[in-house]
Design an enzyme around this catalytic site. Structure first.
Site, PDB file in Angstrom:
ATOM      1  N   ASP A  33      56.429 -36.205  50.585  1.00 20.10           N
ATOM      2  CA  ASP A  33      56.171 -37.382  51.417  1.00 20.10           C
ATOM      3  C   ASP A  33      55.653 -38.497  50.528  1.00 20.10           C
ATOM      4  O   ASP A  33      54.749 -38.286  49.708  1.00 20.10           O
ATOM      5  CB  ASP A  33      55.141 -37.038  52.517  1.00 20.10           C
ATOM      6  CG  ASP A  33      55.110 -38.083  53.607  1.00 20.10           C
ATOM      7  OD1 ASP A  33      54.895 -39.274  53.291  1.00 20.10           O
ATOM      8  OD2 ASP A  33      55.303 -37.715  54.774  1.00 20.10           O
ATOM      9  N   HIS A 102      62.197 -34.013  60.977  1.00 17.89           N
ATOM     10  CA  HIS A 102      61.548 -33.511  59.758  1.00 17.89           C
ATOM     11  C   HIS A 102      60.330 -32.694  60.131  1.00 17.89           C
ATOM     12  O   HIS A 102      59.630 -32.981  61.092  1.00 17.89           O
ATOM     13  CB  HIS A 102      61.159 -34.650  58.807  1.00 17.89           C
ATOM     14  CG  HIS A 102      60.387 -35.741  59.456  1.00 17.89           C
ATOM     15  ND1 HIS A 102      60.985 -36.723  60.210  1.00 17.89           N
ATOM     16  CD2 HIS A 102      59.063 -36.007  59.472  1.00 17.89           C
ATOM     17  CE1 HIS A 102      60.062 -37.542  60.669  1.00 17.89           C
ATOM     18  NE2 HIS A 102      58.887 -37.120  60.240  1.00 17.89           N
ATOM     19  N   HIS A 104      56.670 -31.450  58.663  1.00 17.18           N
ATOM     20  CA  HIS A 104      55.644 -31.734  57.656  1.00 17.18           C
ATOM     21  C   HIS A 104      54.951 -30.433  57.252  1.00 17.18           C
ATOM     22  O   HIS A 104      54.570 -29.636  58.123  1.00 17.18           O
ATOM     23  CB  HIS A 104      54.540 -32.633  58.225  1.00 17.18           C
ATOM     24  CG  HIS A 104      54.961 -34.006  58.631  1.00 17.18           C
ATOM     25  ND1 HIS A 104      54.652 -35.120  57.890  1.00 17.18           N
ATOM     26  CD2 HIS A 104      55.649 -34.456  59.707  1.00 17.18           C
ATOM     27  CE1 HIS A 104      55.106 -36.204  58.504  1.00 17.18           C
ATOM     28  NE2 HIS A 104      55.720 -35.828  59.617  1.00 17.18           N
TER      29      HIS A 104
HETATM   30  P1  AMP Z   1      56.724 -39.044  61.158  1.00 20.19           P
HETATM   31  O1  AMP Z   1      55.622 -39.983  61.521  1.00 20.19           O
HETATM   32  O2  AMP Z   1      56.502 -37.633  61.579  1.00 20.19           O
HETATM   33  O3  AMP Z   1      58.053 -39.612  61.608  1.00 20.19           O
HETATM   34  O4  AMP Z   1      56.704 -38.968  59.590  1.00 20.19           O
HETATM   35  C1  AMP Z   1      57.506 -39.724  58.755  1.00 20.19           C
HETATM   36  C2  AMP Z   1      57.012 -39.418  57.383  1.00 20.19           C
HETATM   37  O5  AMP Z   1      57.979 -39.852  56.465  1.00 20.19           O
HETATM   38  C3  AMP Z   1      55.689 -40.133  57.044  1.00 20.19           C
HETATM   39  O6  AMP Z   1      54.719 -39.167  56.661  1.00 20.19           O
HETATM   40  C4  AMP Z   1      56.100 -41.054  55.893  1.00 20.19           C
HETATM   41  O7  AMP Z   1      55.078 -41.166  54.941  1.00 20.19           O
HETATM   42  C5  AMP Z   1      57.320 -40.378  55.352  1.00 20.19           C
HETATM   43  N1  AMP Z   1      58.278 -41.250  54.681  1.00 20.19           N
HETATM   44  C6  AMP Z   1      58.764 -42.420  55.132  1.00 20.19           C
HETATM   45  N2  AMP Z   1      59.669 -42.926  54.264  1.00 20.19           N
HETATM   46  C7  AMP Z   1      59.750 -42.024  53.246  1.00 20.19           C
HETATM   47  C8  AMP Z   1      60.496 -41.970  52.038  1.00 20.19           C
HETATM   48  N3  AMP Z   1      61.359 -42.943  51.687  1.00 20.19           N
HETATM   49  N4  AMP Z   1      60.331 -40.900  51.224  1.00 20.19           N
HETATM   50  C9  AMP Z   1      59.457 -39.930  51.554  1.00 20.19           C
HETATM   51  N5  AMP Z   1      58.725 -39.918  52.686  1.00 20.19           N
HETATM   52  C10 AMP Z   1      58.864 -40.947  53.513  1.00 20.19           C
END
Ligand code: AMP
Ligand code: ZN
Length: 139
Positions: A33, A102, A104
């Site tokens: 992340d 996704h 986490h």
């Molecule tokens: P969610 O709030 O569950 O949709 O989580 C989305 C996650 O994606 C967040 O923890 C972000 O920090 C992460 N994120 C967003 N863009 C990217 C990226 N380009 N590469 C890696 N992680 C990302």
């Protein structure tokens, strides 16, 4: 395989956006992340675009879930957390911000404040180091 050109995670799957990749197979991609809530915060995604749990295919979910156990074990060996939180958000009301399913994996320590997101970018050198170490621990 479904691909959404406006989806950042699909761009990562297709190599059009960078990520600190940990592992991939036919169904699943694993990467760090970029805004880690804790050291070692890792994401698993199906390569086939689907928005959330409700759109995801049972086969993609089963494969990703099996992979999550291997990655969690490797991640635990690398960062040695006191706990590991697994979470997955569906819909903006639940806090979802990227609309490609996704999971986490969030290492946790007892004194750490409970949070799902942060706006602080991870140190690229540390993310690269972790991706390499977790990947190696998977072997
Ligand atoms: P969610 O709030 O569950 O949709 O989580 C989305 C996650 O994606 C967040 O923890 C972000 O920090 C992460 N994120 C967003 N863009 C990217 C990226 N380009 N590469 C890696 N992680 C990302
Ligand atoms: Zn996508």
């Amino acid at each position: 395989m479904a691909h959404d050109p406006n989806c950042i995670f699909c761009l990562i799957v297709n190599g059009k956006a960078d990520a600190h990749k940990v592992y991939e197979d036919e169904h699943t991609l694993v990467f760090m992340d970029i805004f880690p809530v804790s050291d070692g915060h890792t994401l698993l995604i199906p390569k086939d675009h689907c928005q959330d749990l409700f759109e995801a295919s049972p086969d993609a979910l089963a494969s990703l879930m099996a992979t999550s156990k291997c990655v969690a074990t490797a991640l635990r060996a690398v960062v040695e957390p006191e706990g590991l939180m697994v979470f997955q958000l569906n819909g903006a009301a639940a806090g979802q911000t990227v609309f490609h399913y996704h999971m986490h994996l969030l290492p946790r320590w007892v004194d750490q404040e409970l949070a799902l997101h942060t706006r602080v970018l991870g140190d690229p050198a540390r993310l690269a180091e972790l991706a390499e170490q977790i990947s190696t621990a998977l072997d």
